[in-house]
Motif scaffolding. Sequence first.
Motif, PDB file in Angstrom:
ATOM      1  N   LEU A  27       0.851  -1.181   0.000  1.00 29.25           N
ATOM      2  CA  LEU A  27       0.000   0.000   0.000  1.00 29.25           C
ATOM      3  C   LEU A  27       0.888   1.233   0.000  1.00 29.25           C
ATOM      4  CD1 LEU A  27      -1.607  -2.348   1.838  1.00 29.25           C
ATOM      5  CD2 LEU A  27      -3.338  -0.559   1.743  1.00 29.25           C
ATOM      6  N   ASP A  28       0.743   2.047  -1.030  1.00 32.72           N
ATOM      7  CA  ASP A  28       1.599   3.207  -1.251  1.00 32.72           C
ATOM      8  C   ASP A  28       1.190   4.337  -0.316  1.00 32.72           C
ATOM      9  OD1 ASP A  28       2.984   5.408  -2.175  1.00 32.72           O
ATOM     10  OD2 ASP A  28       2.644   4.973  -4.292  1.00 32.72           O
ATOM     11  N   ALA A  51      -5.395   8.684   4.700  1.00 32.62           N
ATOM     12  CA  ALA A  51      -5.687   7.860   5.868  1.00 32.62           C
ATOM     13  C   ALA A  51      -7.053   7.203   5.780  1.00 32.62           C
ATOM     14  CB  ALA A  51      -5.584   8.715   7.133  1.00 32.62           C
ATOM     15  N   GLU A  52      -8.072   7.942   5.311  1.00 36.61           N
ATOM     16  CA  GLU A  52      -9.403   7.364   5.224  1.00 36.61           C
ATOM     17  C   GLU A  52      -9.474   6.239   4.193  1.00 36.61           C
ATOM     18  OE1 GLU A  52      -9.378  11.391   3.031  1.00 36.61           O
ATOM     19  OE2 GLU A  52      -8.657  10.540   4.916  1.00 36.61           O
ATOM     20  N   ARG A  53      -8.649   6.345   3.146  1.00 42.18           N
ATOM     21  CA  ARG A  53      -8.596   5.280   2.146  1.00 42.18           C
ATOM     22  C   ARG A  53      -7.957   4.020   2.738  1.00 42.18           C
ATOM     23  NH1 ARG A  53     -11.057   2.880  -1.893  1.00 42.18           N
ATOM     24  NH2 ARG A  53      -9.708   2.226  -3.620  1.00 42.18           N
ATOM     25  N   LEU A  54      -6.914   4.208   3.550  1.00 43.11           N
ATOM     26  CA  LEU A  54      -6.293   3.076   4.241  1.00 43.11           C
ATOM     27  C   LEU A  54      -7.308   2.381   5.143  1.00 43.11           C
ATOM     28  CD1 LEU A  54      -2.793   4.413   5.380  1.00 43.11           C
ATOM     29  CD2 LEU A  54      -3.253   2.683   3.653  1.00 43.11           C
ATOM     30  N   GLY A  55      -8.152   3.189   5.782  1.00 43.69           N
ATOM     31  CA  GLY A  55      -9.151   2.635   6.678  1.00 43.69           C
ATOM     32  C   GLY A  55     -10.136   1.730   5.977  1.00 43.69           C
ATOM     33  N   VAL A  56     -10.260   1.878   4.659  1.00 45.72           N
ATOM     34  CA  VAL A  56     -11.139   1.010   3.870  1.00 45.72           C
ATOM     35  C   VAL A  56     -10.365  -0.187   3.308  1.00 45.72           C
ATOM     36  CG1 VAL A  56     -12.581   0.876   1.798  1.00 45.72           C
ATOM     37  CG2 VAL A  56     -12.675   2.908   3.265  1.00 45.72           C
ATOM     38  N   GLN A 110       4.966  10.261  10.609  1.00 45.27           N
ATOM     39  CA  GLN A 110       3.510  10.298  10.618  1.00 45.27           C
ATOM     40  C   GLN A 110       2.927   9.180   9.743  1.00 45.27           C
ATOM     41  OE1 GLN A 110       5.469  13.015  10.055  1.00 45.27           O
ATOM     42  NE2 GLN A 110       5.227  13.892  12.126  1.00 45.27           N
ATOM     43  N   GLN A 111       3.546   8.955   8.578  1.00 48.26           N
ATOM     44  CA  GLN A 111       3.078   7.866   7.715  1.00 48.26           C
ATOM     45  C   GLN A 111       3.299   6.514   8.384  1.00 48.26           C
ATOM     46  OE1 GLN A 111       5.427   8.764   4.221  1.00 48.26           O
ATOM     47  NE2 GLN A 111       3.670   9.685   3.152  1.00 48.26           N
ATOM     48  N   HIS A 112       4.426   6.361   9.066  1.00 48.86           N
ATOM     49  CA  HIS A 112       4.702   5.119   9.783  1.00 48.86           C
ATOM     50  C   HIS A 112       3.661   4.899  10.888  1.00 48.86           C
ATOM     51  CE1 HIS A 112       7.465   2.749  12.709  1.00 48.86           C
ATOM     52  NE2 HIS A 112       6.778   1.916  11.949  1.00 48.86           N
ATOM     53  N   GLU A 113       3.373   5.922  11.644  1.00 47.85           N
ATOM     54  CA  GLU A 113       2.398   5.805  12.724  1.00 47.85           C
ATOM     55  C   GLU A 113       1.016   5.481  12.183  1.00 47.85           C
ATOM     56  OE1 GLU A 113       2.674   9.485  14.799  1.00 47.85           O
ATOM     57  OE2 GLU A 113       4.739   9.127  15.486  1.00 47.85           O
ATOM     58  N   ARG A 119      -1.030   2.143  12.985  1.00 50.77           N
ATOM     59  CA  ARG A 119      -2.336   2.281  13.644  1.00 50.77           C
ATOM     60  C   ARG A 119      -3.386   1.394  12.987  1.00 50.77           C
ATOM     61  NH1 ARG A 119      -2.331   7.290  13.552  1.00 50.77           N
ATOM     62  NH2 ARG A 119      -3.656   7.737  11.756  1.00 50.77           N
ATOM     63  N   TYR A 120      -3.251   1.197  11.686  1.00 49.77           N
ATOM     64  CA  TYR A 120      -4.185   0.330  10.975  1.00 49.77           C
ATOM     65  C   TYR A 120      -3.756  -1.138  11.006  1.00 49.77           C
ATOM     66  CZ  TYR A 120      -6.713   4.370   9.207  1.00 49.77           C
ATOM     67  OH  TYR A 120      -7.471   5.515   9.120  1.00 49.77           O
TER      68      TYR A 120
END
Length: 415
Positions: free
Chosen positions: A146-147, A153-158, A180-183, A187-188
């Motif tokens: 996942l790039d 973030a909301e797209r990752l959540g899906v 921030q991207q790592h966190e 988190r997901y």
Amino acid sequence: MIPPTTVLAPAPPLIARQPIVDHRQQVIGYELFNRSRTATPNPAASDVLLVFTALSHVGAEEIVGTKLLFVNCSHESLAGGHLDLLNPAQMVLEIPPLGHAAQDEVTARLPILAQLRAQGFRLAFGHSVLDGAYAPWLQLADYIKLDMSALAAERLGVLVPYARRLSSAQLIAAKVETPQQHESAARYGMQLFQGSLFARPAEVHTQLLAPAQAHIIELINLLRQQAGTEAIEQVLKKDAGLAFNLMRMINSAGMGLRRPVNSFREAVMILGLRRLFRWAALLFTATRDGGPPSSVCQKAVVRARLMELLALEAGMDADQADHAFVTGLFSLLDAMLPMPLAPALALVGVPEAVSSALLQGEGPLAMLLTLATACESSDDAAFDHAARSLALGSTQINGAHLQALAWADHLADSL
């Protein structure tokens, strides 16, 4: 002067690697990149260069050690056959998306992907594999990248829950450039990470010695004709580039052999004609942009034949004569490659007797090498000392030298 038999590539391939780490930042594998794409516009040829590099170095500490190796592929190269040469247990093939993901095209490529996975290769896809059009591929995914630079973030959540629900793939947060991207990825629940935050791609110094293209073609033709082992061995013996690359590959950890292979004949018998043909075709593609002829390689071929003949004259058996040939052929390897002789020999995996002769100057092979180099330099003192030690007369030695020169001339004339 003996006509050239081998060429050196004008510049090594620009290959880089980047680690993929887990949540503890322990390296689980490396992705291999070809940074020579501007000079290799054909994507299939670019893949061949990457795979050949993987083939020659997999298991070597300077590239991957015992880690997984992620190799970018194109669809043009997946059915090329050269993947048969690799050890699937250590390889992850990164499969690109199609330009236009038409359902029939996705379905048409499914059998090749399924076959590769059945052979033991792991498959990695980008997050586009989560699109509905790629549903047939999703069950084959071992890894999904996942790039993080392209997904909000909301797209990752899906996508993350969707990927976990429909596949058993491990998810890799790719292009992680900021904490921030790592966190966000952590988190997901993503546990594998790749990006400049951890390490930028580092250039890998590959060792690829380019044989004469005519010799590779000759080898390919013999293999297509299912020629005997002796004929194939003779082609390998006359080109230091062919010999180096074959022994480098056969003794790499990726081959999974329990003991080192010490002779060309044994290498041919272990690989078999089909796999050797694949290797030769791969080598032809990977080294087709050769540079100017190298007199060093010419000298190595003559020296190898001379030492083989001298070994037989000194009463050594066939195995010792074969080791003498290998000693002569690889005695100038440090001049052929931009590195010292010891690490160059370590790449090939030579017998202990050959290593002792070349690195410590010990054993009967070392005395044969001294005699051969004395013949080249007209060093009378070294010539006399080595001749006495081997109980060889001047007539025997001069005759062998003439035979070696004539042999090299005959090889050149046959091109």
